[in-house]
Design a protein around this motif. Structure first.
Motif, mmCIF file in Angstrom:
data_model
loop_
_atom_site.group_PDB
_atom_site.id
_atom_site.type_symbol
_atom_site.label_atom_id
_atom_site.label_comp_id
_atom_site.label_asym_id
_atom_site.label_seq_id
_atom_site.Cartn_x
_atom_site.Cartn_y
_atom_site.Cartn_z
ATOM 1 N N ALA A 102 23.562 41.704 23.162
ATOM 2 C CA ALA A 102 22.090 41.297 23.527
ATOM 3 C C ALA A 102 21.459 41.342 22.130
ATOM 4 O O ALA A 102 20.129 40.577 22.187
ATOM 5 C CB ALA A 102 21.614 42.504 24.384
ATOM 6 N N PHE B 166 18.623 49.159 26.428
ATOM 7 C CA PHE B 166 19.074 48.530 27.327
ATOM 8 C C PHE B 166 20.038 49.682 28.179
ATOM 9 O O PHE B 166 21.120 49.931 27.860
ATOM 10 C CB PHE B 166 20.057 47.698 26.779
ATOM 11 N N GLU C 30 28.065 45.893 24.975
ATOM 12 C CA GLU C 30 27.169 45.044 25.749
ATOM 13 C C GLU C 30 25.553 44.918 25.002
ATOM 14 O O GLU C 30 25.040 43.665 24.861
ATOM 15 C CB GLU C 30 26.735 45.569 27.252
ATOM 16 N N ARG D 132 24.007 50.514 29.571
ATOM 17 C CA ARG D 132 25.061 49.730 29.028
ATOM 18 C C ARG D 132 25.787 50.240 27.807
ATOM 19 O O ARG D 132 25.154 51.182 27.103
ATOM 20 C CB ARG D 132 24.115 48.249 28.449
#
Length: 396
Positions: A311, A300, A307, A303
């Protein structure tokens, strides 16, 4: 004829007597020469002594700084001369002087392997409680300056209900020299986390590259703490402490994390987590999760660690069987979802608030409200209408 035979017999008899005598004399001479050679090569030694000679004295005798006893200079002198000539030739061929002390060279102990975590472990051991648990916070120069977040953070422990003792287990992880110096002037347990080529002494803009590097670096440091065998409760320095939060943390959980928004069920992955206040237990499952969390930075990209946690939390529970506890904001709350009951509140986090000045302003007001609350009687606190002064810049 008889006379000749007589003389021949006498001559043969004499030879028979002389030959053993000569052999004896020659043998004794050779033995004497060997003894003299040994003494000349080891002057000052005492073969009859039962103990080892003094190494310092041996070294001095070996290098010729003391004179041996007088010995026969015949055979032994010639042999010594030959030895010296051979050493001189060897020295000339190698470019080095004669080796006069090689018999007494001692090897130094092998150097110990460098342990990059030695200092860290020492700090953690001094701060840990009997369960090997520490409280961690992280500061830089901007947070550590007088009048900034660190002062409010420490003041809250002194104003809280019987939680000053928890400071004995607090380790401040500092990001720069000035923050470390300030920490040492205020607190016994300080650790300087050095970073090469990166400077974290000032406030970092939210979600900037430096901010992301700092947050992911913090996450990796927490993994290191777990790998070293320590449990920890991490708290951002913009968290005020009023009561002991450990009473509301299940120590059986692999990880207990605060919530920006709490939906009522502490086991539900539907809650919105906040990594600024979390407890982690040092065990294989938690370490495995933290490594999985670190790998999420590539999955990801761009991020922050909070965050990414949001996820991967469902995957961690369903596939890795990690047990998360999401903390009730009534006890461990923040500006995102403000706890209204001062009789329950344990910690207050300046989340959902951007800007150092804004955080300081609203936390100062909240700490003053708490102090006012604690001056009242038990009945007044229980039944009185006490609340935070809102709205502030961030608090509402």
């Amino acid at each position: 004829m008889k006379k000749a035979q007589y003389h021949e017999l006498n001559s043969n008899s004499l030879q028979l007597h002389i030959h053993p005598l000569i052999s004896f004399i020659l043998g004794a001479a050779m033995a004497t020469a060997c003894i003299l050679l040994y003494i000349s090569a080891n002057p000052g030694s005492n073969p009859s002594a039962g103990s080892n000679p003094n190494p310092l004295e041996l070294s001095a005798n070996w290098t010729g700084s003391s004179k041996p006893d007088s010995v026969d200079q015949g055979v032994t002198g010639e042999i010594k001369e030959e030895v010296l000539q051979m050493e001189a030739k060897e020295a000339a061929s190698t470019g080095q002087g004669p080796n006069t002390t090689s018999q007494f060279i001692t090897t130094s102990p092998a150097p110990q392997a460098y342990d990059p975590y030695k200092e860290l472990v020492e700090v953690l051991k001094k701060a840990a409680n009997e369960d090997n648990t520490v409280i961690l916070t992280q500061i830089n120069e901007a947070f550590a300056k007088p009048g900034s977040l660190l002062d409010l953070f420490l003041e809250s422990f002194h104003a809280g209900e019987n939680i000053e003792r928890l400071l004995n287990h607090l380790v401040m992880v500092t990001m720069d020299q000035n923050a470390y110096d300030r920490c040492k002037s205020l607190h016994p347990h300080c650790y300087f986390m050095r970073t090469e080529g990166v400077y974290y002494n000032n406030e970092k803009t939210f979600m900037s590259k430096d901010y992301l590097d700092m947050m992911w670096g913090r996450n990796k440091f927490q993994l290191t703490i777990l790998e070293l065998g320590f449990n920890f409760l991490f708290t951002d320095v913009d968290v005020l402490w009023f009561r002991d939060p450990f009473r509301h943390i299940s120590l059986a959980a692999h990880l207990a994390i605060s919530s920006d928004v709490f939906l009522g069920d502490p086991d539900s992955v539907s809650n919105f987590p906040n990594g600024g206040f979390l407890y982690a237990k040092s065990c294989n499952k938690t370490i495995e999760f933290y490594r999985f969390w670190q790998e999420g930075r590539e999955r990801f990209a761009g991020r922050n660690e909070q965050e990414v946690f949001n996820a991967i939390k469902s995957e961690a529970v369903s596939q890795m069987k990690v047990w998360f506890q999401f903390l009730d904001t009534a006890y461990c709350g923040g500006f995102c979802q403000l706890s209204k009951d001062l009789n329950k509140i344990c910690t207050l986090h300046a989340n959902c608030c951007v800007g150092l000045g804004n955080k300081i302003h609203d936390l100062r007001g909240a700490l003053d409200d708490w102090k006012n609350f604690t001056t009242k009687s038990y009945d007044e606190r229980r039944w009185g209408n006490f609340h935070w002064r809102v709205p502030g810049i961030c608090i509402h």
